[in-house]
Structure formats: C-alpha cells, structure tokens
Scaffold this motif. Structure first.
Motif, PDB file in Angstrom:
ATOM      1  N   SER A  29       0.687  -1.107  -0.172  1.00  0.00           N
ATOM      2  CA  SER A  29      -0.059   0.003   0.058  1.00  0.00           C
ATOM      3  C   SER A  29       0.871   1.260  -0.009  1.00  0.00           C
ATOM      4  CB  SER A  29      -0.858  -0.053   1.072  1.00  0.00           C
ATOM      5  OG  SER A  29      -0.015   0.112   2.575  1.00  0.00           O
ATOM      6  N   LEU A  30       0.499   2.342  -0.955  1.00  0.00           N
ATOM      7  CA  LEU A  30       1.090   3.616  -0.767  1.00  0.00           C
ATOM      8  C   LEU A  30       0.119   4.625  -0.788  1.00  0.00           C
ATOM      9  CD1 LEU A  30       3.560   2.965  -3.786  1.00  0.00           C
ATOM     10  CD2 LEU A  30       3.950   2.893  -1.327  1.00  0.00           C
ATOM     11  N   GLY A  31       0.534   5.727  -0.091  1.00  0.00           N
ATOM     12  CA  GLY A  31      -0.347   6.816   0.037  1.00  0.00           C
ATOM     13  C   GLY A  31      -0.059   8.002  -1.141  1.00  0.00           C
ATOM     14  N   PRO A  32      -0.825   9.079  -1.167  1.00  0.00           N
ATOM     15  CA  PRO A  32      -0.570  10.072  -2.122  1.00  0.00           C
ATOM     16  C   PRO A  32       0.765  10.489  -1.962  1.00  0.00           C
ATOM     17  CG  PRO A  32      -2.845  10.135  -1.193  1.00  0.00           C
ATOM     18  CD  PRO A  32      -2.260   9.158  -0.373  1.00  0.00           C
ATOM     19  N   ILE A  33       1.329  10.898  -0.878  1.00  0.00           N
ATOM     20  CA  ILE A  33       2.461  11.500  -0.681  1.00  0.00           C
ATOM     21  C   ILE A  33       3.748  10.723  -1.338  1.00  0.00           C
ATOM     22  CG2 ILE A  33       2.926  10.546   1.586  1.00  0.00           C
ATOM     23  CD1 ILE A  33       3.947  14.174   0.585  1.00  0.00           C
ATOM     24  N   ALA A  82      -8.773   4.335 -12.431  1.00  0.00           N
ATOM     25  CA  ALA A  82      -8.810   3.824 -13.788  1.00  0.00           C
ATOM     26  C   ALA A  82      -8.393   2.292 -13.897  1.00  0.00           C
ATOM     27  CB  ALA A  82      -7.941   4.751 -14.794  1.00  0.00           C
ATOM     28  N   ILE A  83      -7.407   1.974 -12.887  1.00  0.00           N
ATOM     29  CA  ILE A  83      -6.902   0.455 -12.936  1.00  0.00           C
ATOM     30  C   ILE A  83      -7.705  -0.367 -11.805  1.00  0.00           C
ATOM     31  CG2 ILE A  83      -4.714   1.175 -14.339  1.00  0.00           C
ATOM     32  CD1 ILE A  83      -3.274   1.226 -11.428  1.00  0.00           C
ATOM     33  N   MET A  84      -8.581   0.206 -11.277  1.00  0.00           N
ATOM     34  CA  MET A  84      -9.380  -0.363 -10.280  1.00  0.00           C
ATOM     35  C   MET A  84      -8.426  -0.657  -8.902  1.00  0.00           C
ATOM     36  SD  MET A  84     -11.887  -2.675 -12.655  1.00  0.00           S
ATOM     37  CE  MET A  84     -10.415  -3.377 -13.636  1.00  0.00           C
ATOM     38  N   ALA A  85      -7.726   0.223  -8.556  1.00  0.00           N
ATOM     39  CA  ALA A  85      -6.965  -0.173  -7.453  1.00  0.00           C
ATOM     40  C   ALA A  85      -7.786  -0.049  -6.183  1.00  0.00           C
ATOM     41  CB  ALA A  85      -5.889   0.760  -7.237  1.00  0.00           C
ATOM     42  N   GLU A  86      -7.384  -0.684  -5.137  1.00  0.00           N
ATOM     43  CA  GLU A  86      -8.004  -0.790  -4.067  1.00  0.00           C
ATOM     44  C   GLU A  86      -7.786   0.546  -3.049  1.00  0.00           C
ATOM     45  OE1 GLU A  86      -8.798  -3.646  -0.024  1.00  0.00           O
ATOM     46  OE2 GLU A  86      -7.571  -4.221  -1.579  1.00  0.00           O
ATOM     47  N   LYS A  87      -8.772   1.095  -2.595  1.00  0.00           N
ATOM     48  CA  LYS A  87      -8.655   2.197  -1.682  1.00  0.00           C
ATOM     49  C   LYS A  87      -8.938   1.895  -0.357  1.00  0.00           C
ATOM     50  CE  LYS A  87      -9.814   7.088  -1.294  1.00  0.00           C
ATOM     51  NZ  LYS A  87     -10.835   8.361  -1.797  1.00  0.00           N
ATOM     52  N   PHE A  88      -8.254   2.541   0.584  1.00  0.00           N
ATOM     53  CA  PHE A  88      -8.938   2.401   1.941  1.00  0.00           C
ATOM     54  C   PHE A  88      -8.300   3.497   2.819  1.00  0.00           C
ATOM     55  CE2 PHE A  88      -4.989  -0.312   1.674  1.00  0.00           C
ATOM     56  CZ  PHE A  88      -4.134   0.064   2.647  1.00  0.00           C
ATOM     57  N   THR A  89      -9.184   3.971   3.849  1.00  0.00           N
ATOM     58  CA  THR A  89      -8.802   4.990   4.671  1.00  0.00           C
ATOM     59  C   THR A  89      -8.325   4.614   6.334  1.00  0.00           C
ATOM     60  OG1 THR A  89     -11.054   5.749   5.029  1.00  0.00           O
ATOM     61  CG2 THR A  89      -9.791   6.550   3.286  1.00  0.00           C
ATOM     62  N   GLY A  90      -8.017   5.292   7.000  1.00  0.00           N
ATOM     63  CA  GLY A  90      -7.756   4.847   8.454  1.00  0.00           C
ATOM     64  C   GLY A  90      -7.600   6.175   9.395  1.00  0.00           C
ATOM     65  N   GLN A  91      -7.549   5.854  10.500  1.00  0.00           N
ATOM     66  CA  GLN A  91      -7.400   7.062  11.352  1.00  0.00           C
ATOM     67  C   GLN A  91      -5.847   7.146  11.897  1.00  0.00           C
ATOM     68  OE1 GLN A  91      -9.582   9.209  12.976  1.00  0.00           O
ATOM     69  NE2 GLN A  91      -7.732  10.299  13.408  1.00  0.00           N
ATOM     70  N   ASP A  96      -5.742  13.942  14.047  1.00  0.00           N
ATOM     71  CA  ASP A  96      -7.254  13.752  13.907  1.00  0.00           C
ATOM     72  C   ASP A  96      -7.521  13.454  12.365  1.00  0.00           C
ATOM     73  OD1 ASP A  96      -7.845  14.129  16.670  1.00  0.00           O
ATOM     74  OD2 ASP A  96      -8.318  16.127  16.525  1.00  0.00           O
ATOM     75  N   ASN A  97      -6.702  13.665  11.384  1.00  0.00           N
ATOM     76  CA  ASN A  97      -7.184  13.373  10.115  1.00  0.00           C
ATOM     77  C   ASN A  97      -7.118  11.871   9.968  1.00  0.00           C
ATOM     78  OD1 ASN A  97      -7.299  16.226   9.788  1.00  0.00           O
ATOM     79  ND2 ASN A  97      -5.055  16.329   9.530  1.00  0.00           N
ATOM     80  N   ASP A  98      -7.884  11.566   8.752  1.00  0.00           N
ATOM     81  CA  ASP A  98      -7.829  10.292   8.117  1.00  0.00           C
ATOM     82  C   ASP A  98      -6.612  10.292   7.233  1.00  0.00           C
ATOM     83  OD1 ASP A  98      -9.640   9.310   9.667  1.00  0.00           O
ATOM     84  OD2 ASP A  98     -11.467   9.988   8.035  1.00  0.00           O
TER      85      ASP A  98
END
Length: 261
Positions: A29-33, A82-91, A96-98
């Motif tokens: 998993s990788l984040g936007p940053i 577009a490539i149907m990657a799985e997205k998930f969020t967490g605390q 306090d940001n996700d």
C-alpha cells in the motif's frame, strides 16, 4: 513545457503496481505523498539523461519537506481508479485526520505499463520503490538530498537544468576512467611507501612505559575531579530551546555539499 497528464497517470500506476510485487500485503500500500514523490524521482532520473528536461513537464516546487505538485496530487485518485486499485482509509496516530492508502497486485498490467516507461526511469525508480515503499521518512530524506532540492529554498521552483551534465558525455566518462586509473596507481605507490616506513619503524624498537593497571582513588583524585566539574560550569536544566536560522542557510555551501541536513 506542457504538462502531460497521461505520463503522470502512468507513473502513478507504475509506482503502485511495483509496490504490489511485495510479498506482504501491508508493504503493497502507498499513500498520495509516496506516489507524488515517486513521480518526482521519475522526472529526476529522466532529467539526468536528457539535459535537464523532465519527463512530465511538471513545474515542481519546494514545499514543506520536499518537492510538491498540485497537478500530481490531483491525478492520484483518477489514475488509480482507472486501474481499479483498492482504496482504504484509516485514522492517523498523529492527528485527527484520516489517511488514504492504495493497493493493487496485477503482474499483467504492470508488464503492459512498464513498456511505456522510459528505461532512464524504469530501472532506478523500481529500485527506489522496493527500497522505500511507504517508509515516509526514508523516502523524504532521499528526495530532499537530490540536486534540485538542495539548490532551492522553500517555496521556490525546482531547477532541473542543474542535472544537464550529471551523466556526462562519452568522452567525459572515458576521461573519468583514465583519472581513476591514475589515482589508483598513486594510491598503490602511497601504500608501498607506508609499508616501507612501517618496516623501518618496526626495526627500531622503543621501550615503552608500562601502563597503570589500577586507578588510585585518593585525595588527589577527588580534588582533580572537583576541579574538572567546576570548569564544566553549572549543569544544564532540562528545557526547550528555540533556534532561528537565517534564510541564507538554504543557499549555503554546507547544505549543497551534504554537511548540513
């Protein structure tokens, strides 16, 4: 140079799919940053082989602790959907940001996208992704040390023309090899001289005074210790100290030669 959104999307997808090769799910998993920094590294490596011209045409900027581009940040979600990657969020554990993470394991898609990534980018970027993955600290430390970053101050645009001569021409490389050979001979000659000096010094035996094997804790020792403590001054109290540096530090030689970080 015009920004090429298609190239940006392909690099974002490539970065995530390369991470998807990892054995452990948590490493994929990788984040936007992370994805944004990998796109920066793609431009960095491309500029090294193309006289300072970037691959995407992005006008990168020094923002906070690294290179930044709102165009790349805005392309992360559409490129990965577009490539149907799985997205998930967490605390987040720090505020306090996700936080957002993306993940996808697809060898066939990676193989197809890899054919569109220039060789000047593909090999080095793949190495970096597997090395840093989502380790934000190590990734930021690396991109922060690149030439466009260490030659810029906060909020300035990054200058990739600094990389125009990084790789060097064929003649430059041949000259470098020649110089290396000369330096190697010089080092060998110096080593031979050291060996001769060592033999000469060993030939002259000097009698050394036997070291003291046990300490003597007497009145002289106590007085000496007290004198040293008085020289040291008062003890430092546990407190917070705020240090302010002049803005000229960003353009200092200390920062450019790696002695200041």
């Amino acid at each position: 140079m015009r920004i090429d959104s298609e190239k940006i999307d392909q690099l974002i997808q490539f970065a995530l799919l390369v991470a998807g090769e990892e054995d452990h799910y948590t490493d994929r998993s990788l984040g936007p940053i992370h994805l944004l920094k990998y796109v920066y590294l793609a431009d960095y490596y491309f500029a090294m082989r193309n006289q300072g011209s970037t691959y995407t045409g992005i006008d990168w900027k020094f923002f906070n602790f690294g290179p930044w581009s709102p165009e790349v940040h805005d392309r992360v979600e559409p490129a990965l959907k577009a490539i149907m990657a799985e997205k998930f969020t967490g605390q987040s554990d720090y505020n306090d940001n996700d936080y957002t993470r993306w993940s996808l394991n697809d060898e066939n898609r990676l193989r197809i996208i890899s054919t569109n990534i220039p060789p000047a980018i593909r090999v080095k970027l793949k190495r970096d992704i597997h090395k840093h993955l989502k380790d934000t600290d190590s990734l930021l430390a690396y991109v922060y040390s690149t030439e466009p970053m260490i030659n810029a101050a906060p909020n300035e645009h990054l200058d990739f023309s600094l990389l125009a001569e990084t790789e060097g021409s064929v003649s430059d490389q041949a000259q470098a090899r020649t110089l290396s050979a000369k330096k190697q001979k010089q080092r060998l000659a110096a080593m031979e001289k050291l060996k001769i000096k060592r033999k000469e010094s060993n030939a002259i035996k000097q009698k050394l005074v036997a070291p003291v094997t046990s300490s003597r804790y007497d009145d002289v020792f106590d007085k000496g210790l007290d004198w040293l403590e008085r020289l040291d001054g008062p003890s430092i109290e546990g407190d917070q100290i705020k240090i302010k540096f002049d803005q000229s530090i960003w353009k200092s030689e200390l920062r450019r030669n790696g002695k200041l970080s």
